[in-house]
Design a protein around this motif. Structure first.
Motif, PDB file in Angstrom:
ATOM      1  N   VAL A  11       0.903  -1.238  -0.128  1.00  0.00           N
ATOM      2  CA  VAL A  11       0.115  -0.047  -0.051  1.00  0.00           C
ATOM      3  C   VAL A  11       0.851   1.153  -0.086  1.00  0.00           C
ATOM      4  O   VAL A  11       1.954   1.368   0.935  1.00  0.00           O
ATOM      5  N   ILE A  12       0.321   2.238  -0.896  1.00  0.00           N
ATOM      6  CA  ILE A  12       1.368   3.506  -1.160  1.00  0.00           C
ATOM      7  C   ILE A  12       0.205   4.631  -0.632  1.00  0.00           C
ATOM      8  O   ILE A  12      -0.842   4.760  -1.255  1.00  0.00           O
ATOM      9  N   GLU A  13       0.646   5.267   0.354  1.00  0.00           N
ATOM     10  CA  GLU A  13      -0.436   6.551   0.694  1.00  0.00           C
ATOM     11  C   GLU A  13      -0.493   7.818  -0.281  1.00  0.00           C
ATOM     12  O   GLU A  13       0.030   8.784   0.229  1.00  0.00           O
ATOM     13  N   THR A  67      11.710  -7.020 -22.891  1.00  0.00           N
ATOM     14  CA  THR A  67      10.359  -6.464 -23.528  1.00  0.00           C
ATOM     15  C   THR A  67       9.538  -5.723 -22.444  1.00  0.00           C
ATOM     16  O   THR A  67       9.477  -6.482 -21.350  1.00  0.00           O
ATOM     17  N   ILE A  68       9.085  -4.616 -22.556  1.00  0.00           N
ATOM     18  CA  ILE A  68       8.281  -3.958 -21.396  1.00  0.00           C
ATOM     19  C   ILE A  68       6.948  -3.705 -22.405  1.00  0.00           C
ATOM     20  O   ILE A  68       6.931  -3.132 -23.482  1.00  0.00           O
ATOM     21  N   GLU A  69       5.876  -3.925 -21.673  1.00  0.00           N
ATOM     22  CA  GLU A  69       4.788  -3.455 -22.040  1.00  0.00           C
ATOM     23  C   GLU A  69       4.027  -2.558 -20.982  1.00  0.00           C
ATOM     24  O   GLU A  69       4.382  -2.601 -19.747  1.00  0.00           O
ATOM     25  N   ALA A  70       3.714  -1.398 -21.487  1.00  0.00           N
ATOM     26  CA  ALA A  70       2.959  -0.285 -20.344  1.00  0.00           C
ATOM     27  C   ALA A  70       1.925  -0.041 -21.017  1.00  0.00           C
ATOM     28  O   ALA A  70       1.304   0.090 -21.900  1.00  0.00           O
ATOM     29  N   ASP A  71       0.768   0.578 -19.961  1.00  0.00           N
ATOM     30  CA  ASP A  71      -0.408   1.002 -20.143  1.00  0.00           C
ATOM     31  C   ASP A  71      -0.577   1.713 -18.773  1.00  0.00           C
ATOM     32  O   ASP A  71       0.240   1.769 -17.975  1.00  0.00           O
ATOM     33  N   ASP A  72      -1.659   2.613 -18.705  1.00  0.00           N
ATOM     34  CA  ASP A  72      -1.908   3.274 -17.660  1.00  0.00           C
ATOM     35  C   ASP A  72      -2.051   2.439 -16.170  1.00  0.00           C
ATOM     36  O   ASP A  72      -2.778   1.633 -16.169  1.00  0.00           O
ATOM     37  N   GLY A  73      -1.151   2.687 -15.275  1.00  0.00           N
ATOM     38  CA  GLY A  73      -1.074   1.930 -14.191  1.00  0.00           C
ATOM     39  C   GLY A  73      -0.553   0.390 -14.392  1.00  0.00           C
ATOM     40  O   GLY A  73      -0.864  -0.476 -13.522  1.00  0.00           O
ATOM     41  N   PHE A  74      -0.115   0.010 -15.459  1.00  0.00           N
ATOM     42  CA  PHE A  74       0.413  -1.101 -15.580  1.00  0.00           C
ATOM     43  C   PHE A  74       1.742  -1.286 -16.532  1.00  0.00           C
ATOM     44  O   PHE A  74       2.191  -0.473 -17.179  1.00  0.00           O
ATOM     45  N   VAL A  75       2.889  -2.286 -15.847  1.00  0.00           N
ATOM     46  CA  VAL A  75       4.091  -2.252 -16.310  1.00  0.00           C
ATOM     47  C   VAL A  75       4.413  -3.634 -16.344  1.00  0.00           C
ATOM     48  O   VAL A  75       4.389  -4.268 -15.312  1.00  0.00           O
ATOM     49  N   LEU A  89      -1.297  -1.187 -10.655  1.00  0.00           N
ATOM     50  CA  LEU A  89      -1.568  -0.234  -9.735  1.00  0.00           C
ATOM     51  C   LEU A  89      -3.146  -0.492  -9.871  1.00  0.00           C
ATOM     52  O   LEU A  89      -3.665  -0.250 -10.656  1.00  0.00           O
ATOM     53  N   GLU A  90      -3.771  -0.259  -8.244  1.00  0.00           N
ATOM     54  CA  GLU A  90      -5.012  -0.496  -8.146  1.00  0.00           C
ATOM     55  C   GLU A  90      -5.176   0.691  -7.124  1.00  0.00           C
ATOM     56  O   GLU A  90      -4.515   1.170  -6.146  1.00  0.00           O
ATOM     57  N   PRO A  91      -6.478   1.255  -7.151  1.00  0.00           N
ATOM     58  CA  PRO A  91      -6.938   2.178  -6.001  1.00  0.00           C
ATOM     59  C   PRO A  91      -7.170   1.466  -4.669  1.00  0.00           C
ATOM     60  O   PRO A  91      -7.411   0.278  -4.833  1.00  0.00           O
ATOM     61  N   HIS A  92      -6.867   2.270  -3.612  1.00  0.00           N
ATOM     62  CA  HIS A  92      -6.887   1.617  -2.185  1.00  0.00           C
ATOM     63  C   HIS A  92      -7.416   2.653  -1.173  1.00  0.00           C
ATOM     64  O   HIS A  92      -7.218   3.890  -1.577  1.00  0.00           O
ATOM     65  N   GLU A  94      -6.518   3.791   1.330  1.00  0.00           N
ATOM     66  CA  GLU A  94      -5.345   4.695   1.992  1.00  0.00           C
ATOM     67  C   GLU A  94      -4.600   5.156   0.717  1.00  0.00           C
ATOM     68  O   GLU A  94      -3.726   6.073   0.943  1.00  0.00           O
ATOM     69  N   GLY A  95      -5.051   5.307  -0.521  1.00  0.00           N
ATOM     70  CA  GLY A  95      -4.270   5.677  -1.527  1.00  0.00           C
ATOM     71  C   GLY A  95      -4.142   4.907  -3.034  1.00  0.00           C
ATOM     72  O   GLY A  95      -5.047   4.651  -3.627  1.00  0.00           O
ATOM     73  N   SER A  96      -2.981   4.006  -2.939  1.00  0.00           N
ATOM     74  CA  SER A  96      -2.924   3.176  -3.880  1.00  0.00           C
ATOM     75  C   SER A  96      -2.106   1.613  -3.545  1.00  0.00           C
ATOM     76  O   SER A  96      -1.687   1.668  -2.393  1.00  0.00           O
ATOM     77  N   ARG A  97      -2.649   0.792  -4.335  1.00  0.00           N
ATOM     78  CA  ARG A  97      -2.039  -0.578  -4.077  1.00  0.00           C
ATOM     79  C   ARG A  97      -1.217  -0.899  -4.992  1.00  0.00           C
ATOM     80  O   ARG A  97      -1.637  -1.062  -6.309  1.00  0.00           O
ATOM     81  N   LEU A  98      -0.116  -1.449  -5.015  1.00  0.00           N
ATOM     82  CA  LEU A  98       0.947  -1.885  -6.081  1.00  0.00           C
ATOM     83  C   LEU A  98       0.910  -3.358  -5.917  1.00  0.00           C
ATOM     84  O   LEU A  98       1.279  -3.818  -4.659  1.00  0.00           O
TER      85      LEU A  98
END
Length: 149
Positions: A11-13, A67-75, A89-92, A94-98
């Motif tokens: 969790v990231i605040e 190889t790297i794939e990237a999208d909004d909130g995803f790597v 990355l997901e909403p949480h 307390e802020g965000s959940r990685l």
């Protein structure tokens, strides 16, 4: 895709948009404003390609690229014959959940991956330690609290 071999979460605040900025990928050197989330594991890396799908060349492995794939909130990073690591990355509340998941994507000899890779012994503990370190770096960079789940 099959179930992950391992999954680590934290969790990231901070709001997801602030954390997502650390996951941004563009052509150029890996660093503070490019693929920062993976910069510790890709020292000296140079990103090419895009958008959405990139290659990272590493001076330590000049004959191999990741190889790297990237999208909004995803790597996702895929390299070697079996490895794929994904950060989502997901909403949480307390802020965000990685969420970091590690997959075996071998096309042949899937069963041999754990036997061929001795580093699997202790991988889960090293993965948790690595995720804790990454969360600490994110917290320092964004000036917020983090915790491993």
């Amino acid at each position: 895709m099959r179930a992950p071999l391992w999954e680590f979460t934290g969790v990231i605040e901070a709001p997801p948009d602030r954390v997502a900025a650390l996951m941004a990928v563009r052509p150029g050197p890996v660093g503070p404003d490019n693929l920062w989330l993976m910069s510790d594991s890709l020292p000296g890396g140079v990103v090419s390609g895009g958008p959405g799908r990139f290659r990272v060349s590493l001076p330590s492995l000049p004959s191999r690229a990741m190889t790297i794939e990237a999208d909004d909130g995803f790597v996702a990073a895929q390299g070697g014959w079996w490895y794929r690591g994904e950060y989502r990355l997901e909403p949480h509340p307390e802020g965000s959940r990685l969420v970091h998941r590690v997959f075996n994507v071998a096309r042949r000899g899937r069963w041999a991956v754990p036997m061929a890779n001795r580093f699997f012994i202790g991988f889960e503990a090293r993965g948790r330690t690595g995720m804790s370190g990454l969360l600490a770096r994110v917290g320092e960079r964004l000036g917020c609290g983090t915790r491993l789940e």
